[in-house]
Design an enzyme around this catalytic site. Structure first.
Site, short mmCIF file in Angstrom:
data_model
loop_
_atom_site.label_atom_id
_atom_site.label_comp_id
_atom_site.label_asym_id
_atom_site.label_seq_id
_atom_site.Cartn_x
_atom_site.Cartn_y
_atom_site.Cartn_z
N HIS A 167 -0.26 10.64 -17.56
CA HIS A 167 0.76 11.66 -17.30
C HIS A 167 1.95 11.41 -18.19
O HIS A 167 2.56 10.35 -18.12
CB HIS A 167 1.23 11.61 -15.84
N TYR B 220 8.30 14.62 -7.19
CA TYR B 220 9.17 13.91 -6.24
C TYR B 220 10.19 14.93 -5.74
O TYR B 220 10.93 15.49 -6.56
CB TYR B 220 9.93 12.78 -6.93
N TYR C 57 10.79 4.15 -15.40
CA TYR C 57 9.60 4.63 -14.71
C TYR C 57 8.32 4.26 -15.48
O TYR C 57 7.34 3.82 -14.87
CB TYR C 57 9.69 6.15 -14.50
N PRO D 174 8.51 2.04 -2.16
CA PRO D 174 7.52 2.59 -3.09
C PRO D 174 8.00 3.71 -4.00
O PRO D 174 7.28 4.10 -4.93
CB PRO D 174 6.41 3.11 -2.16
N LYS E 126 6.74 0.74 -8.36
CA LYS E 126 6.89 -0.50 -9.12
C LYS E 126 6.11 -1.71 -8.57
O LYS E 126 5.92 -2.70 -9.29
CB LYS E 126 8.38 -0.90 -9.18
P1 FAD Z 1 -1.38 -7.73 -2.10
O1 FAD Z 1 -2.00 -6.52 -2.70
O2 FAD Z 1 -0.76 -7.62 -0.76
O3 FAD Z 1 -2.48 -8.85 -2.10
C1 FAD Z 1 -2.34 -10.06 -1.39
C2 FAD Z 1 -3.70 -10.53 -0.93
O4 FAD Z 1 -3.58 -11.77 -0.28
C3 FAD Z 1 -4.34 -9.57 0.07
O5 FAD Z 1 -5.63 -9.22 -0.37
C4 FAD Z 1 -4.32 -10.33 1.37
O6 FAD Z 1 -5.42 -9.98 2.21
C5 FAD Z 1 -4.41 -11.76 0.87
N1 FAD Z 1 -3.90 -12.75 1.83
C6 FAD Z 1 -2.86 -12.65 2.70
N2 FAD Z 1 -2.73 -13.77 3.42
C7 FAD Z 1 -3.70 -14.61 3.00
C8 FAD Z 1 -4.09 -15.92 3.38
N3 FAD Z 1 -3.43 -16.58 4.34
N4 FAD Z 1 -5.13 -16.48 2.76
C9 FAD Z 1 -5.81 -15.82 1.79
N5 FAD Z 1 -5.49 -14.57 1.39
C10 FAD Z 1 -4.45 -13.98 1.99
N6 FAD Z 1 3.02 -0.16 -6.29
C11 FAD Z 1 3.05 0.44 -7.51
O7 FAD Z 1 3.23 -0.25 -8.53
N7 FAD Z 1 2.85 1.79 -7.69
C12 FAD Z 1 2.66 2.59 -6.63
O8 FAD Z 1 2.44 3.79 -6.82
C13 FAD Z 1 2.69 2.00 -5.30
N8 FAD Z 1 2.49 2.76 -4.20
C14 FAD Z 1 2.34 2.14 -2.98
C15 FAD Z 1 2.04 2.94 -1.92
C16 FAD Z 1 1.85 2.35 -0.67
C17 FAD Z 1 1.52 3.25 0.48
C18 FAD Z 1 1.95 0.92 -0.52
C19 FAD Z 1 1.70 0.26 0.83
C20 FAD Z 1 2.24 0.13 -1.59
C21 FAD Z 1 2.44 0.72 -2.83
N9 FAD Z 1 2.73 -0.04 -3.95
C22 FAD Z 1 2.84 0.57 -5.17
C23 FAD Z 1 2.88 -1.50 -3.85
C24 FAD Z 1 1.62 -2.26 -4.22
O9 FAD Z 1 0.52 -1.80 -3.47
C25 FAD Z 1 1.83 -3.77 -3.99
O10 FAD Z 1 3.04 -4.15 -4.61
C26 FAD Z 1 0.67 -4.60 -4.55
O11 FAD Z 1 -0.45 -4.51 -3.70
C27 FAD Z 1 1.07 -6.08 -4.71
O12 FAD Z 1 -0.05 -6.85 -5.07
P2 FAD Z 1 -0.19 -8.36 -4.64
O13 FAD Z 1 -1.48 -8.82 -5.22
O14 FAD Z 1 1.06 -9.08 -4.95
O15 FAD Z 1 -0.26 -8.32 -3.06
C1 DHB Z 2 2.10 7.03 -5.62
C2 DHB Z 2 2.80 6.08 -4.91
C3 DHB Z 2 4.13 5.88 -5.18
O1 DHB Z 2 4.82 4.94 -4.52
C4 DHB Z 2 4.78 6.62 -6.17
O2 DHB Z 2 6.09 6.42 -6.40
C5 DHB Z 2 4.07 7.57 -6.88
C6 DHB Z 2 2.71 7.77 -6.60
C7 DHB Z 2 0.66 7.23 -5.32
O3 DHB Z 2 0.17 6.56 -4.40
O4 DHB Z 2 0.02 8.04 -5.98
#
Ligand code: FAD
Ligand code: DHB
Length: 394
Positions: free
Chosen positions: A75, A204, A388, A296, A300
């Site tokens: 995009h 948005y 962004y 969110p 980021k």
């Molecule tokens: P996580 O994905 O949380 O991974 C951590 C892992 O550790 C998990 O699999 C968990 O099960 C595991 N774990 C936990 N405790 C233990 C333990 N004790 N032992 C072993 N394993 C364990 N980010 C963006 O950049 N763009 C977006 O558009 C965006 N939209 C989002 C929309 C929603 C609805 C949500 C909820 C989040 C969004 N995010 C977005 C944020 C993004 O999903 C997270 O920042 C990302 O998942 C971070 O990755 P991570 O690997 O650090 O953590």
């Molecule tokens: C999506 C999630 C976000 O947090 C955002 O800012 C834009 C898009 C998504 O899940 O598609």
């Protein structure tokens, strides 16, 4: 009981842990990844969807971009909607050709698990009783129970990639950490719907009834979010109510609105800003959501997790090739510098686009003036665009 050894013990198989494992593999560094959930759960969790340009470039560089190249939706702009009109921000023109790519976190995780399996290096799902010990020594340890057997893994470094609710951050003595936090008086209700996206780009929107976001996952699946209360009861939101609210908040006077279809997933996501400093204690390094959470709105979180592990892998790569700890010693400060920039941007997007019960009419008029300035000033649009699509990794 088994006892093995590795160079880097990684807790968590989300995007951060899996990406770190792959980057270390490419540096010739061995690792063990422990995940407490099942493979199915980790892949199916519906989360992020927007990849920064740097995340996309990195996935290609490290050989995990084949499906992204085919299925990712590039995009070059986004829409900001308010007062019944949509205003396009031309990301590519404002950033010298950079863009975002819509590709679900599920897909990123699936690609990284496949890459890990191809290396033959260990990745354990459904590991219980995961613990880290001796983190300030040269032989920090990971322990867990997997397949009914206790495993002890002697490591040289530990990476806490276990998300906000993991065990690594709490294993650092609390007096060694400083926590910065803000909770928001709202949350997002998110849905996935089997509907062809009715806009090619994200929208948005700020409406008097609150924020709404139009996004997508594929040419046949739309992803939508609505601002709601932090304790919102999802059972009070039958599909008809969700669509009525989305139409009200997203529809514009030119007749545009989201196309509707069967809703296949619903969930409420709380919003918080959180940073723990420093991101290192002894030989334990924190990365991704284990160290910081952004609301969110700026998309980021996943991208910050990727930036952290890229930096950590560079630092471990330097250590294992030259014995120097220079980059390891700078990891926390440099990762936090990027984190705070993303925190600022995410907070700014969130406060510009959400309504709060504590706002008075002045606040609402100020928000509209900010949006009006944003979409009519080249400087303001450029500032949004460069943040962004993602600031440079270094
Ligand atoms: P996580 O994905 O949380 O991974 C951590 C892992 O550790 C998990 O699999 C968990 O099960 C595991 N774990 C936990 N405790 C233990 C333990 N004790 N032992 C072993 N394993 C364990 N980010 C963006 O950049 N763009 C977006 O558009 C965006 N939209 C989002 C929309 C929603 C609805 C949500 C909820 C989040 C969004 N995010 C977005 C944020 C993004 O999903 C997270 O920042 C990302 O998942 C971070 O990755 P991570 O690997 O650090 O953590
Ligand atoms: C999506 C999630 C976000 O947090 C955002 O800012 C834009 C898009 C998504 O899940 O598609």
């Amino acid at each position: 009981m088994t006892r093995t050894r590795t160079q880097v013990g990684i807790v968590g198989a989300g995007p951060a842990g899996l990406m770190l494992g792959h980057l270390l593999h490419l540096h010739g560094i061995d690792s063990v990844i422990l995940e407490d959930r099942s493979e199915h759960y980790v892949i199916d969790r519906v989360r992020a969807g927007v990849l920064e340009q740097g995340t996309v470039d990195l996935m290609h560089e490290i050989g995990v971009g084949a499906r992204l190249a085919v299925e990712g939706l590039r995009h070059e702009g986004i829409y900001i909607a308010f007062g019944g009109a949509r205003h396009r921000i031309d990301l590519a023109r404002l950033t010298g050709g950079r863009a975002i790519t819509v590709y679900g976190q599920n897909e990123v995780v699936k690609d990284l698990i496949a890459a890990r399996e191809a290396t033959g290096r260990p990745l354990y799902f459904e590991a219980s009783e995961v613990a880290v010990d001796d983190i300030t020594s040269n032989r920090p340890r990971l322990t867990c129970r997997a397949d009914g057997v206790m495993h002890t893994i002697d490591c040289e470094f530990l990476a806490g990639c276990d998300g906000f609710h993991g065990i690594c951050r709490p294993s650092i003595p609390s007096e060694q950490l400083r926590v910065y936090e803000r909770e928001y008086p709202f949350a997002w209700l998110g849905i996935l719907a089997n509907a062809a996206p009715s806009s090619d780009e994200l929208v948005y929107s700020l409406h008097e009834r609150g924020f709404a976001l139009f996004s997508m996952r594929s040419p046949s699946v739309t992803r939508l979010y609505l601002q709601c209360a932090p304790d919102e009861d999802i059972t009070q939101w039958p599909d008809d109510r969700i669509w009525a609210e989305l139409r009200a908040r997203l529809g514009t006077t030119d007749g545009w609105m989201p196309a509707e279809g069967a809703i296949t997933q619903k969930g409420v996501t709380p919003m918080r800003s959180f940073v723990a400093e420093p991101m290192q204690y002894g030989n334990l390094f924190l990365a991704g959501d284990a160290a910081h959470i952004v609301p969110p709105t700026g998309a980021k979180g996943l991208n910050l997790a990727v930036a952290d592990v890229w930096r950590l892998a560079q630092a471990l790569g330097e250590f294992y090739t030259s014995g120097r700890r220079h980059l390891l010693d700078r990891y926390s400060a440099e990762a936090l510098r990027r984190t705070w920039r993303a925190q600022r941007f995410s907070w700014w997007m969130t406060s510009m686009l959400h309504r709060s019960d504590s706002d008075n009419p002045f606040d609402h008029r100020r928000q509209l003036a900010e949006l009006d300035y944003l979409v009519s000033s080249e400087a303001a649009m450029t500032s949004l665009a460069e943040n962004y699509v993602g600031l440079p990794l270094l």
